[in-house]
Design a protein around this motif. Structure first.
Motif, PDB file in Angstrom:
ATOM      1  N   VAL A  25       0.869  -1.173   0.000  1.00 26.75           N
ATOM      2  CA  VAL A  25       0.000   0.000   0.000  1.00 26.75           C
ATOM      3  C   VAL A  25       0.910   1.229   0.000  1.00 26.75           C
ATOM      4  O   VAL A  25       1.785   1.354   0.859  1.00 26.75           O
ATOM      5  N   PRO A  26       0.771   2.141  -0.958  1.00 28.75           N
ATOM      6  CA  PRO A  26       1.700   3.272  -1.073  1.00 28.75           C
ATOM      7  C   PRO A  26       1.659   4.210   0.132  1.00 28.75           C
ATOM      8  O   PRO A  26       0.645   4.339   0.814  1.00 28.75           O
ATOM      9  N   ASN A  27       2.792   4.866   0.360  1.00 25.72           N
ATOM     10  CA  ASN A  27       2.915   5.882   1.404  1.00 25.72           C
ATOM     11  C   ASN A  27       2.363   7.219   0.899  1.00 25.72           C
ATOM     12  O   ASN A  27       1.886   7.311  -0.230  1.00 25.72           O
ATOM     13  N   ASN A  28       2.406   8.201   1.754  1.00 20.67           N
ATOM     14  CA  ASN A  28       1.986   9.566   1.403  1.00 20.67           C
ATOM     15  C   ASN A  28       0.511   9.645   1.017  1.00 20.67           C
ATOM     16  O   ASN A  28       0.135  10.259   0.016  1.00 20.67           O
ATOM     17  N   GLY A  29      -0.311   9.004   1.821  1.00 21.03           N
ATOM     18  CA  GLY A  29      -1.751   9.131   1.639  1.00 21.03           C
ATOM     19  C   GLY A  29      -2.521   7.827   1.666  1.00 21.03           C
ATOM     20  O   GLY A  29      -3.371   7.634   2.553  1.00 21.03           O
ATOM     21  N   PRO A  30      -2.272   6.920   0.710  1.00 19.76           N
ATOM     22  CA  PRO A  30      -3.090   5.691   0.666  1.00 19.76           C
ATOM     23  C   PRO A  30      -2.997   4.824   1.925  1.00 19.76           C
ATOM     24  O   PRO A  30      -4.027   4.314   2.398  1.00 19.76           O
ATOM     25  N   THR A  31      -1.801   4.656   2.468  1.00 20.75           N
ATOM     26  CA  THR A  31      -1.678   3.852   3.685  1.00 20.75           C
ATOM     27  C   THR A  31      -2.344   4.553   4.861  1.00 20.75           C
ATOM     28  O   THR A  31      -3.054   3.918   5.653  1.00 20.75           O
ATOM     29  N   GLU A  32      -2.131   5.856   4.982  1.00 19.14           N
ATOM     30  CA  GLU A  32      -2.779   6.604   6.065  1.00 19.14           C
ATOM     31  C   GLU A  32      -4.294   6.471   5.983  1.00 19.14           C
ATOM     32  O   GLU A  32      -4.968   6.234   6.997  1.00 19.14           O
ATOM     33  N   GLU A  33      -4.839   6.567   4.785  1.00 22.40           N
ATOM     34  CA  GLU A  33      -6.294   6.463   4.606  1.00 22.40           C
ATOM     35  C   GLU A  33      -6.782   5.064   4.954  1.00 22.40           C
ATOM     36  O   GLU A  33      -7.793   4.900   5.656  1.00 22.40           O
ATOM     37  N   ALA A  34      -6.077   4.031   4.479  1.00 21.59           N
ATOM     38  CA  ALA A  34      -6.501   2.653   4.735  1.00 21.59           C
ATOM     39  C   ALA A  34      -6.440   2.324   6.219  1.00 21.59           C
ATOM     40  O   ALA A  34      -7.354   1.694   6.769  1.00 21.59           O
ATOM     41  N   VAL A  35      -5.364   2.735   6.895  1.00 19.37           N
ATOM     42  CA  VAL A  35      -5.220   2.457   8.329  1.00 19.37           C
ATOM     43  C   VAL A  35      -6.263   3.236   9.121  1.00 19.37           C
ATOM     44  O   VAL A  35      -6.826   2.722  10.102  1.00 19.37           O
ATOM     45  N   THR A  36      -6.547   4.456   8.716  1.00 19.51           N
ATOM     46  CA  THR A  36      -7.582   5.257   9.383  1.00 19.51           C
ATOM     47  C   THR A  36      -8.933   4.538   9.325  1.00 19.51           C
ATOM     48  O   THR A  36      -9.648   4.438  10.329  1.00 19.51           O
ATOM     49  N   ILE A  37      -9.278   4.021   8.147  1.00 17.40           N
ATOM     50  CA  ILE A  37     -10.531   3.275   7.998  1.00 17.40           C
ATOM     51  C   ILE A  37     -10.507   2.023   8.865  1.00 17.40           C
ATOM     52  O   ILE A  37     -11.484   1.710   9.564  1.00 17.40           O
ATOM     53  N   ALA A  38      -9.383   1.297   8.831  1.00 14.21           N
ATOM     54  CA  ALA A  38      -9.274   0.058   9.602  1.00 14.21           C
ATOM     55  C   ALA A  38      -9.463   0.311  11.092  1.00 14.21           C
ATOM     56  O   ALA A  38     -10.173  -0.440  11.776  1.00 14.21           O
ATOM     57  N   LEU A  39      -8.842   1.354  11.603  1.00  9.64           N
ATOM     58  CA  LEU A  39      -8.983   1.670  13.027  1.00  9.64           C
ATOM     59  C   LEU A  39     -10.425   2.041  13.365  1.00  9.64           C
ATOM     60  O   LEU A  39     -10.946   1.649  14.417  1.00  9.64           O
ATOM     61  N   LYS A  40     -11.082   2.769  12.474  1.00  7.60           N
ATOM     62  CA  LYS A  40     -12.489   3.132  12.707  1.00  7.60           C
ATOM     63  C   LYS A  40     -13.385   1.894  12.720  1.00  7.60           C
ATOM     64  O   LYS A  40     -14.388   1.850  13.423  1.00  7.60           O
ATOM     65  N   GLU A  41     -13.001   0.888  11.923  1.00  7.08           N
ATOM     66  CA  GLU A  41     -13.804  -0.336  11.826  1.00  7.08           C
ATOM     67  C   GLU A  41     -13.509  -1.319  12.952  1.00  7.08           C
ATOM     68  O   GLU A  41     -14.148  -2.371  13.025  1.00  7.08           O
ATOM     69  N   GLY A  42     -12.534  -1.001  13.810  1.00  6.56           N
ATOM     70  CA  GLY A  42     -12.291  -1.835  14.975  1.00  6.56           C
ATOM     71  C   GLY A  42     -10.972  -2.585  15.012  1.00  6.56           C
ATOM     72  O   GLY A  42     -10.667  -3.254  16.005  1.00  6.56           O
ATOM     73  N   TYR A  43     -10.179  -2.509  13.952  1.00  9.36           N
ATOM     74  CA  TYR A  43      -8.863  -3.144  14.004  1.00  9.36           C
ATOM     75  C   TYR A  43      -7.995  -2.431  15.044  1.00  9.36           C
ATOM     76  O   TYR A  43      -8.038  -1.208  15.176  1.00  9.36           O
ATOM     77  N   ARG A  44      -7.182  -3.221  15.725  1.00 10.01           N
ATOM     78  CA  ARG A  44      -6.253  -2.639  16.692  1.00 10.01           C
ATOM     79  C   ARG A  44      -4.816  -3.132  16.501  1.00 10.01           C
ATOM     80  O   ARG A  44      -3.921  -2.711  17.207  1.00 10.01           O
ATOM     81  N   LEU A  45      -4.613  -4.013  15.534  1.00  8.96           N
ATOM     82  CA  LEU A  45      -3.262  -4.468  15.170  1.00  8.96           C
ATOM     83  C   LEU A  45      -2.960  -3.986  13.755  1.00  8.96           C
ATOM     84  O   LEU A  45      -3.666  -4.338  12.801  1.00  8.96           O
ATOM     85  N   ILE A  46      -1.912  -3.174  13.623  1.00  9.12           N
ATOM     86  CA  ILE A  46      -1.490  -2.669  12.321  1.00  9.12           C
ATOM     87  C   ILE A  46      -0.090  -3.210  12.047  1.00  9.12           C
ATOM     88  O   ILE A  46       0.828  -3.035  12.852  1.00  9.12           O
ATOM     89  N   ASP A  47       0.088  -3.863  10.889  1.00  6.99           N
ATOM     90  CA  ASP A  47       1.337  -4.531  10.552  1.00  6.99           C
ATOM     91  C   ASP A  47       2.006  -3.852   9.360  1.00  6.99           C
ATOM     92  O   ASP A  47       1.493  -3.887   8.244  1.00  6.99           O
ATOM     93  N   THR A  48       3.162  -3.222   9.623  1.00  9.65           N
ATOM     94  CA  THR A  48       3.942  -2.586   8.569  1.00  9.65           C
ATOM     95  C   THR A  48       5.374  -3.128   8.621  1.00  9.65           C
ATOM     96  O   THR A  48       5.654  -4.101   9.303  1.00  9.65           O
ATOM     97  N   ALA A  49       6.276  -2.493   7.891  1.00 12.35           N
ATOM     98  CA  ALA A  49       7.676  -2.919   7.860  1.00 12.35           C
ATOM     99  C   ALA A  49       8.506  -1.804   7.254  1.00 12.35           C
ATOM    100  O   ALA A  49       8.011  -1.021   6.441  1.00 12.35           O
TER     101      ALA A  49
END
Length: 281
Positions: free
Chosen positions: A22-46
């Motif tokens: 998932v690209p940086n500078n926007g797309p990842t921030e947007e996807a993680v923001t949605i995931a956290l709103k939907e209830g995810y609490r584990l975010i896996d990056t590298a």
């Protein structure tokens, strides 16, 4: 979010949100923001995903207390060895904008893993990392590395899904109370897997998607799953697995689907050469 216990007396959410490719500078921030709103609490990056900064931005702006979000990152091959790993840990923390990471993994099993692991152990003692683990470590690599460890890995992140269930490796990990964590839990959108008649039948039985059946199977097997998704429909679908339960017969039927082969074999040393050519700085 339900948690699994780990061997260092911490806990980890049973399913997480992966941001590989998932690209940086926007797309990842947007996807993680949605995931956290939907209830995810584990975010896996590298570090190698080169989107740690977007993950950090989403965590900060979420309004969720930091202690309630479980952030994982990983050390890349270019930074293996004791001194290089120490610097890389600090670099990841800076990019994430965090005081600590909940989990930090050796991304690949090649090179100076022992030196890198020593740096990870020191970072745990310094409070920079809560838990440490490995990724893509087969029995061969674990047999070599485990005797050199003061702190055992809490997880081994491996390719794992109903067509590649890693049964032998999971038995090995169980001896050390190391938990399996699955990448490609949905088979990287493997059409054969997602249209398998056994899984389709179970999806119809429970009124769920095939993906939800697969992720529920992971949960009931005690495996942490890290599905990747960018659409809100799939993000929401992948976490909605806690309102039904597969029977023993269902689990047996899914276990019988194992083909014993995945898309990646870490024991093939040609991978070490290929992956070593990928530079992140």
């Amino acid at each position: 979010m339900t948690n699994f216990d780990l061997n260092d007396n911490t806990t980890i959410p049973v399913t997480g949100f992966g941001v590989f490719m998932v690209p940086n500078n926007g797309p990842t921030e947007e996807a993680v923001t949605i995931a956290l709103k939907e209830g995810y609490r584990l975010i896996d990056t590298a570090a190698a995903y080169q989107n740690e900064s977007d993950v950090g931005k989403a965590v900060k702006k979420s309004g969720i207390p930091r202690e309630d979000i479980y952030v994982t990152s990983k050390l890349w091959l270019q930074d293996y060895g004791y001194e290089a790993a120490k610097k890389a840990i600090d670099t990841s923390l800076t990019k994430l904008g965090l005081d600590y990471m909940d989990l930090y993994l050796l991304h690949q099993p090649y090179g100076d893993t022992a030196g890198a692991w020593k740096a990870l152990e020191e970072a745990v003692k310094a409070g920079k990392i809560r838990s440490i683990g490995v990724r893509n470590h087969t029995v061969k690599f674990l047999d070599k590395l485990l005797p050199k460890m003061e702190i055992l890995p809490v997880v081994n992140q491996m390719e794992c899904n109903p067509y590649f269930q890693q049964k032998e490796l999971r038995e090995y990990l169980a001896k050390y109370n190391i938990r399996m964590e699955a990448w490609y839990p949905l088979g990287h959108a493997n059409r054969q897997l997602l249209t398998d008649k056994v899984l389709v039948g179970l999806a119809e039985k429970y009124g769920k998607s095939v993906a939800q059946i697969i992720l529920r199977w992971h949960y009931q097997e005690g495996i942490i799953a890290l599905p990747k998704a960018t659409s809100i429909e799939h993000i929401r679908d992948n976490i909605s697995i806690f309102d039904f339960e597969l029977t023993d017969d269902d689990m047996t039927a899914i276990r019988a689907l194992d083909k014993g082969k995945g898309t990646h074999n870490p024991d093939n040393m040609a991978n070490a050469v290929t992956l070593g050519m990928y530079k992140i700085h």
